[in-house]
Motif scaffolding. Structure first.
Motif, PDB file in Angstrom:
ATOM      1  N   LYS A 123       0.822  -1.211   0.000  1.00 56.95           N
ATOM      2  CA  LYS A 123       0.000   0.000   0.000  1.00 56.95           C
ATOM      3  C   LYS A 123       0.857   1.263   0.000  1.00 56.95           C
ATOM      4  CE  LYS A 123      -4.169   1.823   2.227  1.00 56.95           C
ATOM      5  NZ  LYS A 123      -5.193   1.556   3.280  1.00 56.95           N
ATOM      6  N   PHE A 124       2.002   1.194   0.652  1.00 55.03           N
ATOM      7  CA  PHE A 124       2.899   2.350   0.745  1.00 55.03           C
ATOM      8  C   PHE A 124       4.305   1.898   0.360  1.00 55.03           C
ATOM      9  CE2 PHE A 124      -0.470   3.079   3.891  1.00 55.03           C
ATOM     10  CZ  PHE A 124      -0.967   4.304   3.465  1.00 55.03           C
ATOM     11  N   ALA A 125       4.498   1.685  -0.929  1.00 53.44           N
ATOM     12  CA  ALA A 125       5.779   1.158  -1.424  1.00 53.44           C
ATOM     13  C   ALA A 125       6.952   2.072  -1.091  1.00 53.44           C
ATOM     14  CB  ALA A 125       5.693   0.940  -2.938  1.00 53.44           C
ATOM     15  N   LYS A 126       6.697   3.364  -1.017  1.00 51.26           N
ATOM     16  CA  LYS A 126       7.752   4.329  -0.717  1.00 51.26           C
ATOM     17  C   LYS A 126       7.754   4.743   0.751  1.00 51.26           C
ATOM     18  CE  LYS A 126       7.852   6.271  -5.395  1.00 51.26           C
ATOM     19  NZ  LYS A 126       7.754   7.521  -6.212  1.00 51.26           N
ATOM     20  N   GLY A 127       6.950   4.075   1.554  1.00 57.36           N
ATOM     21  CA  GLY A 127       6.886   4.400   2.967  1.00 57.36           C
ATOM     22  C   GLY A 127       5.954   5.571   3.244  1.00 57.36           C
ATOM     23  N   LEU A 128       5.898   5.982   4.492  1.00 54.64           N
ATOM     24  CA  LEU A 128       5.058   7.104   4.911  1.00 54.64           C
ATOM     25  C   LEU A 128       5.939   8.322   5.192  1.00 54.64           C
ATOM     26  CD1 LEU A 128       3.342   4.506   5.489  1.00 54.64           C
ATOM     27  CD2 LEU A 128       2.276   5.769   7.358  1.00 54.64           C
ATOM     28  N   SER A 201       5.351  -8.966   4.150  1.00 53.08           N
ATOM     29  CA  SER A 201       4.368  -8.019   3.626  1.00 53.08           C
ATOM     30  C   SER A 201       4.272  -6.717   4.406  1.00 53.08           C
ATOM     31  CB  SER A 201       2.986  -8.677   3.584  1.00 53.08           C
ATOM     32  OG  SER A 201       2.575  -9.058   4.889  1.00 53.08           O
ATOM     33  N   LEU A 202       4.752  -6.713   5.636  1.00 55.89           N
ATOM     34  CA  LEU A 202       4.626  -5.526   6.480  1.00 55.89           C
ATOM     35  C   LEU A 202       5.995  -4.938   6.789  1.00 55.89           C
ATOM     36  CD1 LEU A 202       1.946  -6.746   9.070  1.00 55.89           C
ATOM     37  CD2 LEU A 202       1.569  -5.609   6.869  1.00 55.89           C
ATOM     38  N   ALA A 203       6.016  -3.627   6.989  1.00 58.19           N
ATOM     39  CA  ALA A 203       7.253  -2.920   7.331  1.00 58.19           C
ATOM     40  C   ALA A 203       7.060  -2.155   8.635  1.00 58.19           C
ATOM     41  CB  ALA A 203       7.650  -1.956   6.218  1.00 58.19           C
TER      42      ALA A 203
END
Length: 245
Positions: A123-128, A201-203
């Motif tokens: 969902k957030f490939a580039k992070g938040l 899948s999660l970061a």
């Protein structure tokens, strides 16, 4: 001379009274409670026995003063309610809030955890884009019911989950953009139970520019020897402040 004599007598009286109360605390029995859900490595149940950092600390401090205790694991809300009413004399692993301070005496802090957040890589490939806790306000945030997230400075946190498992499920089901966690707790769950909630899948990211969350024990204000118990724990817990996981 008269006022100086009176002052010395008062100091003697107060010191004698404090020693008497300390003697009464020695040999007593305490009812202690902790949160039964997902607080490894600090407090957890394994093979029907309470284990963890909290229990280790109490076993180090209390027996030296001939104080025995029972350790009850319950929901956090029940633990707080019971300690407020005096059914429990002590609750472990609590963060500070002004509201709680009305009902409990806080011991010194004895461990600290790292504020972190978890999101889906897909969902957030580039992070938040997060530079401080309040930046999470731009996302739908979820946390665990009854937990204190006031340090994050967020107006809205969905707190319907009652465990880390439920919290991660909410994230995977896209009910949240991000969940608030503590790095040490995820590490503890993985180390003790072998459960890796992050997987591929999660970061996880640490919240920038945010101090660690310090944890204290809560002494019931209903307890007759609350001040003596707080003093005893304060002196004993200082040695744990450099401990990290």
């Amino acid at each position: 001379m008269k006022s100086q004599t009176y002052y010395c007598l008062m100091l003697f009286f107060l010191a004698s009274n404090a020693l008497a109360n300390a003697d009464q605390l020695s040999g007593s029995h305490l009812n202690v409670c902790g949160d039964s859900i997902d607080w490894e490595p600090y407090t957890y149940v394994q093979d029907e026995e309470v284990k963890g950092f909290d229990l280790d600390a109490l076993n180090e401090i209390l027996p030296k003063e001939r104080i025995t205790f029972d350790f009850t694991m319950s929901s956090w809300s029940r633990c707080l309610k019971g300690t407020k009413s005096g059914d429990f004399q002590l609750a472990v692993s609590a963060t500070y809030s002004d509201e709680r301070a009305k009902d409990f005496l806080y011991t010194t802090w004895y461990y600290a955890t790292t504020p972190s957040y978890v999101f889906k890589k897909s969902k957030f490939a580039k992070g938040l884009k997060i530079t401080q806790g309040s930046d999470l306000e731009a996302y739908k945030v979820c946390g665990i019911f009854g937990y204190n997230y006031s340090d994050f400075g967020l107006k809205t946190i969905n707190q319907t989950a009652h465990s880390m498992h439920e919290l991660v499920e909410e994230l995977n089901a896209d009910k949240c953009d991000v969940i608030i966690v503590w790095k040490e707790i995820l590490n503890g769950i993985k180390s003790i139970w072998g459960i890796d909630y992050l997987g591929d899948s999660l970061a996880i990211e640490l919240v920038p520019n945010m101090s660690k969350h310090k944890f204290h024990m809560l002494v019931s204000k209903k307890y007759k020897y609350k001040d003596q118990l707080k003093q005893l724990l304060d002196e004993g817990l200082v040695k744990y402040q450099s401990k990290s996981f």
